[in-house]
Every structure is written in structure tokens, then in C-alpha cells.
Design a protein around this motif. Structure first.
Motif, PDB file in Angstrom:
ATOM      1  N   PRO A  35       3.894   2.539   2.164  1.00 45.96           N
ATOM      2  CA  PRO A  35       3.981   2.755   3.626  1.00 45.96           C
ATOM      3  C   PRO A  35       4.245   4.204   4.020  1.00 45.96           C
ATOM      4  O   PRO A  35       4.012   4.579   5.180  1.00 45.96           O
ATOM      5  CB  PRO A  35       5.143   1.846   4.047  1.00 45.96           C
ATOM      6  N   ARG A  36       4.689   5.027   3.074  1.00 47.81           N
ATOM      7  CA  ARG A  36       4.905   6.445   3.389  1.00 47.81           C
ATOM      8  C   ARG A  36       3.595   7.145   3.741  1.00 47.81           C
ATOM      9  O   ARG A  36       3.606   8.196   4.394  1.00 47.81           O
ATOM     10  CB  ARG A  36       5.558   7.161   2.208  1.00 47.81           C
ATOM     11  N   TYR A  37       2.480   6.570   3.314  1.00 43.65           N
ATOM     12  CA  TYR A  37       1.186   7.228   3.530  1.00 43.65           C
ATOM     13  C   TYR A  37       0.356   6.519   4.598  1.00 43.65           C
ATOM     14  O   TYR A  37      -0.875   6.583   4.586  1.00 43.65           O
ATOM     15  CB  TYR A  37       0.417   7.292   2.209  1.00 43.65           C
ATOM     16  N   ARG A  38       1.031   5.846   5.516  1.00 40.77           N
ATOM     17  CA  ARG A  38       0.311   5.123   6.571  1.00 40.77           C
ATOM     18  C   ARG A  38      -0.543   6.086   7.396  1.00 40.77           C
ATOM     19  O   ARG A  38      -0.070   7.097   7.893  1.00 40.77           O
ATOM     20  CB  ARG A  38       1.305   4.389   7.471  1.00 40.77           C
ATOM     21  N   GLY A  39      -1.816   5.769   7.507  1.00 42.68           N
ATOM     22  CA  GLY A  39      -2.757   6.610   8.252  1.00 42.68           C
ATOM     23  C   GLY A  39      -3.218   7.834   7.494  1.00 42.68           C
ATOM     24  O   GLY A  39      -3.946   8.674   8.038  1.00 42.68           O
ATOM     25  N   LYS A  40      -2.832   7.948   6.212  1.00 45.53           N
ATOM     26  CA  LYS A  40      -3.168   9.143   5.442  1.00 45.53           C
ATOM     27  C   LYS A  40      -3.912   8.817   4.147  1.00 45.53           C
ATOM     28  O   LYS A  40      -3.905   9.599   3.194  1.00 45.53           O
ATOM     29  CB  LYS A  40      -1.890   9.914   5.110  1.00 45.53           C
ATOM     30  N   VAL A  41      -4.548   7.648   4.105  1.00 49.06           N
ATOM     31  CA  VAL A  41      -5.260   7.213   2.905  1.00 49.06           C
ATOM     32  C   VAL A  41      -6.747   7.074   3.206  1.00 49.06           C
ATOM     33  O   VAL A  41      -7.127   6.569   4.265  1.00 49.06           O
ATOM     34  CB  VAL A  41      -4.703   5.866   2.395  1.00 49.06           C
ATOM     35  N   LEU A  42      -7.580   7.523   2.275  1.00 52.02           N
ATOM     36  CA  LEU A  42      -9.033   7.343   2.362  1.00 52.02           C
ATOM     37  C   LEU A  42      -9.471   6.365   1.269  1.00 52.02           C
ATOM     38  O   LEU A  42      -8.991   6.426   0.137  1.00 52.02           O
ATOM     39  CB  LEU A  42      -9.768   8.671   2.169  1.00 52.02           C
ATOM     40  N   ASP A  43     -10.422   5.501   1.620  1.00 51.77           N
ATOM     41  CA  ASP A  43     -10.948   4.532   0.668  1.00 51.77           C
ATOM     42  C   ASP A  43     -12.469   4.583   0.699  1.00 51.77           C
ATOM     43  O   ASP A  43     -13.074   4.869   1.736  1.00 51.77           O
ATOM     44  CB  ASP A  43     -10.445   3.122   1.014  1.00 51.77           C
ATOM     45  N   PHE A  44     -13.075   4.280  -0.435  1.00 44.01           N
ATOM     46  CA  PHE A  44     -14.534   4.280  -0.539  1.00 44.01           C
ATOM     47  C   PHE A  44     -15.096   2.977   0.004  1.00 44.01           C
ATOM     48  O   PHE A  44     -14.550   1.896  -0.237  1.00 44.01           O
ATOM     49  CB  PHE A  44     -14.950   4.466  -1.993  1.00 44.01           C
ATOM     50  N   ASN A  45     -16.192   3.067   0.717  1.00 46.18           N
ATOM     51  CA  ASN A  45     -16.807   1.904   1.358  1.00 46.18           C
ATOM     52  C   ASN A  45     -17.702   1.155   0.369  1.00 46.18           C
ATOM     53  O   ASN A  45     -18.900   1.382   0.308  1.00 46.18           O
ATOM     54  CB  ASN A  45     -17.610   2.365   2.581  1.00 46.18           C
ATOM     55  N   SER A  46     -17.105   0.282  -0.412  1.00 45.74           N
ATOM     56  CA  SER A  46     -17.875  -0.494  -1.386  1.00 45.74           C
ATOM     57  C   SER A  46     -17.158  -1.792  -1.698  1.00 45.74           C
ATOM     58  O   SER A  46     -15.992  -1.781  -2.119  1.00 45.74           O
ATOM     59  CB  SER A  46     -18.081   0.297  -2.677  1.00 45.74           C
ATOM     60  N   ALA A  47     -17.840  -2.900  -1.537  1.00 50.22           N
ATOM     61  CA  ALA A  47     -17.238  -4.191  -1.853  1.00 50.22           C
ATOM     62  C   ALA A  47     -16.922  -4.299  -3.330  1.00 50.22           C
ATOM     63  O   ALA A  47     -15.821  -4.711  -3.720  1.00 50.22           O
ATOM     64  CB  ALA A  47     -18.181  -5.318  -1.430  1.00 50.22           C
ATOM     65  N   GLN A  48     -17.883  -3.922  -4.168  1.00 45.32           N
ATOM     66  CA  GLN A  48     -17.715  -4.118  -5.614  1.00 45.32           C
ATOM     67  C   GLN A  48     -16.522  -3.334  -6.143  1.00 45.32           C
ATOM     68  O   GLN A  48     -15.650  -3.868  -6.835  1.00 45.32           O
ATOM     69  CB  GLN A  48     -18.996  -3.725  -6.366  1.00 45.32           C
ATOM     70  N   HIS A  49     -16.462  -2.050  -5.855  1.00 47.43           N
ATOM     71  CA  HIS A  49     -15.421  -1.200  -6.424  1.00 47.43           C
ATOM     72  C   HIS A  49     -14.046  -1.499  -5.836  1.00 47.43           C
ATOM     73  O   HIS A  49     -13.033  -1.434  -6.536  1.00 47.43           O
ATOM     74  CB  HIS A  49     -15.774   0.269  -6.230  1.00 47.43           C
ATOM     75  N   ASN A  50     -13.969  -1.832  -4.559  1.00 50.75           N
ATOM     76  CA  ASN A  50     -12.674  -2.133  -3.954  1.00 50.75           C
ATOM     77  C   ASN A  50     -12.056  -3.389  -4.560  1.00 50.75           C
ATOM     78  O   ASN A  50     -10.856  -3.414  -4.876  1.00 50.75           O
ATOM     79  CB  ASN A  50     -12.809  -2.274  -2.437  1.00 50.75           C
ATOM     80  N   PHE A  51     -12.847  -4.428  -4.719  1.00 51.21           N
ATOM     81  CA  PHE A  51     -12.313  -5.640  -5.329  1.00 51.21           C
ATOM     82  C   PHE A  51     -11.896  -5.380  -6.779  1.00 51.21           C
ATOM     83  O   PHE A  51     -10.886  -5.912  -7.244  1.00 51.21           O
ATOM     84  CB  PHE A  51     -13.345  -6.774  -5.247  1.00 51.21           C
ATOM     85  N   SER A  52     -12.665  -4.556  -7.478  1.00 51.56           N
ATOM     86  CA  SER A  52     -12.364  -4.307  -8.891  1.00 51.56           C
ATOM     87  C   SER A  52     -11.110  -3.454  -9.063  1.00 51.56           C
ATOM     88  O   SER A  52     -10.252  -3.763  -9.895  1.00 51.56           O
ATOM     89  CB  SER A  52     -13.559  -3.633  -9.577  1.00 51.56           C
ATOM     90  N   PHE A  53     -10.965  -2.368  -8.273  1.00 47.15           N
ATOM     91  CA  PHE A  53      -9.775  -1.535  -8.469  1.00 47.15           C
ATOM     92  C   PHE A  53      -8.520  -2.246  -7.976  1.00 47.15           C
ATOM     93  O   PHE A  53      -7.429  -2.089  -8.537  1.00 47.15           O
ATOM     94  CB  PHE A  53      -9.947  -0.142  -7.854  1.00 47.15           C
ATOM     95  N   ALA A  54      -8.657  -3.058  -6.915  1.00 44.32           N
ATOM     96  CA  ALA A  54      -7.510  -3.822  -6.445  1.00 44.32           C
ATOM     97  C   ALA A  54      -7.103  -4.874  -7.475  1.00 44.32           C
ATOM     98  O   ALA A  54      -5.910  -5.160  -7.662  1.00 44.32           O
ATOM     99  CB  ALA A  54      -7.823  -4.478  -5.106  1.00 44.32           C
TER     100      ALA A  54
END
Length: 380
Positions: A187-206
Motif C-alpha cells: 500500500p505504500r506504492y498506491r498510485g505509483k505502480v505500472l503493470d503490463f497489459n497482458s492476460a497471460q503474463h499477469n496471471f502467471s506472475f501473480a
């Protein structure tokens, strides 16, 4: 050729004239013969004008730089048409679009290569036509040991470049390097995180962050759990990005603290050139890693030129420039502690991406996550 034809025709007409200066050959049939000869000669003359072959390339930004393309065109007397994509989904869509002319050669990661080969979209390669493979590190020459490249004894792609997908952080905002992918949810980084727009990679890294042993083959229950985690991640997100240049712009403009680096060291290089003091880490639970390869399509209109392209892309100078310009590893230069030195197919804490259990289901869930569906809509 045309000058000589004119002389022959004039002689033909003069030779056919009678004493009164009237041509004995000026009949409709004779004139038709002359016209056909004239057209045939023009066609023959035009055939002496060299016409350049066309090579259609489908690739990621940085894989077909303008100077490389110009040098290739000059060397092989060809014209190269390059189409760039910004995601695996866009690549798949391009390969299935109603293009007037098919692509000849494409660059894709190993998971996508396996998918394309099974779909009958690629041609098996004749490795003897790619002699520059001998410049590659031994691991990358042993294509049978890399999942996705060989099927039923046939090779469908040749490694070109690779990178881990770790965490990129702003050293001024984060003093200690983050140890886990879970830092993205801090929560310290709220509003300060970038994520890549990809279903495959997001599910895998999570899935990696949650400790699942196989992030590519999730059970229905695991999929729903990961989906809820990705909904929770939205609280910290500034936005999603697609291209590395877009991420760099957002990182600089909005003073981003932490980013899932889909393009890995390529993005680190761009950010440092932009004057940002960033660090890069491979989390303790591991990081996804992609290996992009060149392949020839099954309906390539110019396979010979496609082989020339792949062979040219494996020249040491191209590899050196790829690393210098993009910050990406090439398959010719050894890098200590990375995937090229591990016979099992992944270096320390690196996990080569693989085909997933259900692309359709991941994408359907991802659309809901991006659209802002509430957490309670994703039932346990």
C-alpha cells in the motif's frame, strides 16, 4: 533492344515496298504481326529491369531497425516491409487478419511458437540454411532442449533474444531492493505502480507471487484466486502499459516507484537513458522469462529470403547492436548467471514462459479486471 527492333521493323517495311512506294505488306494481317512483335519486344525489354523481391516481417520494436533493413535490402536486392506489434495478442491477431499478402517471417516467444506450430501456421526449418547459428552459445544451438521449438523432430524457430521479466524500481523512492513480487501490492506504492497489459503474463506472475508451483497450468480455483489478486492490485496501479517507450514516459512523468518489467533489461536501459536512477531485481519466488525466436510462416511467399533474414539476424554485429541499443541479451554473448548457462532451460530463478491452460479463460477474466469489475464479482 528497342532501337534494334525499330531498325528491323523499318527494314521489313522498306523491303516490302514496290516500285511505286506502296508497301506490299501493309495488310491487316501484316500490321497485326508488327503490333504483336512490338508488344513482345517491349515486354522483353522491360524484363531486363530488375524487380526487387518483397519480404514481409512481423516483429517487436527493436527487432528490425531501419539501418538493418536498409543493409538487408541492399545486400539481397529486396524490399522489406516491417509490421510491429506490442503484445502476444496483437501478434496472434495479425497472423489471423485478412492481409492481402501473408507475412513471411515473424518473431515470437517460445510459448507462442509452440502454439503457432500446433496450429499449422509455421514451416519446419532447414537448419543447414542458417549457417550463422554457429555463432550462438551452445545452449541456444541445442534447440531440442528448449521447449516449444521442436515438434516431432522438426524445428520451427531459432532463438534470437531473451530477457527476464523482473521488478524495476526507482532507487530514490525505494531504498532497499524489493525481494518479492508481492511488493507490487504494497500500500505504500498506491498510485505509483505500472503493470503490463497482458492476460497471460499477469496471471502467471501473480501465480508465482502466490507460490503456485506451475504458474502456466492453473486449476479453476487457482484462476479465480489469481483474478482476485489482480483486482486487488488495481488499487496500486497508475495504469497499464503496452510498449516500453510508453512505460518510460509514464514512469518519468508520474514518478512511478515500481513496475512489472515485461521487457526486462530493455526497459531498464531506456529508463536510464531518460535519466532515471532505477534498479532491477529478480524476485525470490522467481521471474518469468521470455525467449523470442525467428520463424517462417507456412504460407511464406518468399521462403528463401526469409532464411536470408534469419541468418542475417544471427550475425554477431546485429547481436551486439541489439544489446547496445535495446538492452536485450543476444544469443551469441554469454551472460553470467542467466538462462544461457543452464542446461535445464532456465537460469537461477528464471522460468521460461509456456503455453497456458486456457488462453480464452484468462483473457475473459482479464477483460473484466481491466473494466473495473468489483472484487465480490469474482466468486471464490
Amino acid at each position: 533492344m528497342r532501337r534494334r527492333f525499330k531498325t528491323v521493323v523499318c527494314g521489313f517495311i522498306r523491303g516490302g515496298a514496290n516500285r511505286r512506294g506502296v508497301s506490299r505488306w501493309a495488310t491487316p494481317a501484316a500490321l497485326a504481326v508488327l503490333l504483336l512483335c512490338f508488344l513482345w519486344t517491349h515486354t522483353l525489354a522491360d524484363s531486363y529491369t530488375p524487380r526487387r523481391s518483397v519480404l514481409r516481417v512481423l516483429a517487436w520494436p527493436g527487432y528490425a531497425d531501419d539501418d538493418w533493413v536498409r543493409a538487408f535490402e541492399k545486400r539481397f536486392h529486396a524490399k522489406v516491409e516491417v509490421t510491429f506489434v506490442d503484445s502476444d495478442e496483437a501478434l496472434w491477431a495479425r497472423m489471423h487478419s485478412a492481409e492481402p499478402q501473408p507475412f513471411d517471417v515473424l518473431a515470437a516467444n517460445t510459448a507462442e511458437i509452440e502454439r503457432y506450430a500446433h496450429a499449422g501456421l509455421l514451416s519446419a526449418l532447414d537448419l543447414s540454411r542458417i549457417p550463422n547459428r554457429h555463432w550462438q552459445q551452445p545452449y541456444f544451438q541445442q534447440v531440442a532442449k528448449i521447449r516449444g521449438l521442436v515438434d516431432a523432430g522438426r524445428t520451427y524457430a531459432i532463438p534470437f533474444t531473451y530477457s527476464s521479466m523482473g521488478l524495476i524500481y526507482d532507487r530514490k523512492q525505494i531504498a532497499e531492493p524489493p525481494r518479492s513480487m508481492r511488493a507490487l501490492w504494497d500500500p505504500r506504492y498506491r498510485g505509483k505502480v505500472l503493470d503490463f497489459n497482458s492476460a497471460q503474463h499477469n496471471f502467471s506472475f501473480a501465480a508465482l507471487a502466490l507460490g503456485y508451483p506451475d504458474p502456466f497450468h492453473l486449476t479453476p480455483e487457482q484462476l479465480r484466486t489469481v483474478a482476485r489478486e489482480l483486482v486487488r492490485l488495481r488499487r496500486n496501479l497508475l495504469t497499464y502499459y503496452t510498449l516500453p517507450e510508453e512505460a518510460t514516459e509514464q514512469f518519468v512523468q508520474h514518478h512511478v516507484a515500481l513496475m512489472f518489467g515485461n521487457y526486462g533489461t530493455q526497459q531498464v536501459e531506456q529508463l536510464r537513458h531518460a535519466g532515471v536512477d532505477v534498479g532491477y531485481v529478480i524476485p525470490d519466488e522467481g521471474a518469468l522469462a521470455w525467449l523470442d525466436c525467428w520463424a517462417i510462416t507456412h504460407n511464406a511467399s518468399n521462403p528463401a529470403l526469409a532464411y536470408d533474414w534469419i541468418n542475417t539476424m544471427l550475425e554477431p554485429e546485429i547481436g551486439k547492436q541489439l544489446t547496445q541499443r535495446e538492452g536485450l541479451a543476444n544469443t551469441m554473448t554469454p551472460v553470467t548467471g542467466d538462462a544461457s548457462s543452464d542446461a535445464a532451460g532456465a537460469g537461477p530463478h528464471l522460468v521460461w514462459i509456456q503455453p497456458v491452460e486456457s488462453i480464452a479463460e484468462r483473457e475473459a477474466l482479464w477483460r473484466r479486471i481491466k473494466a473495473g469489475d468489483r472484487l465480490e464479482r469474482f466468486a471464490p
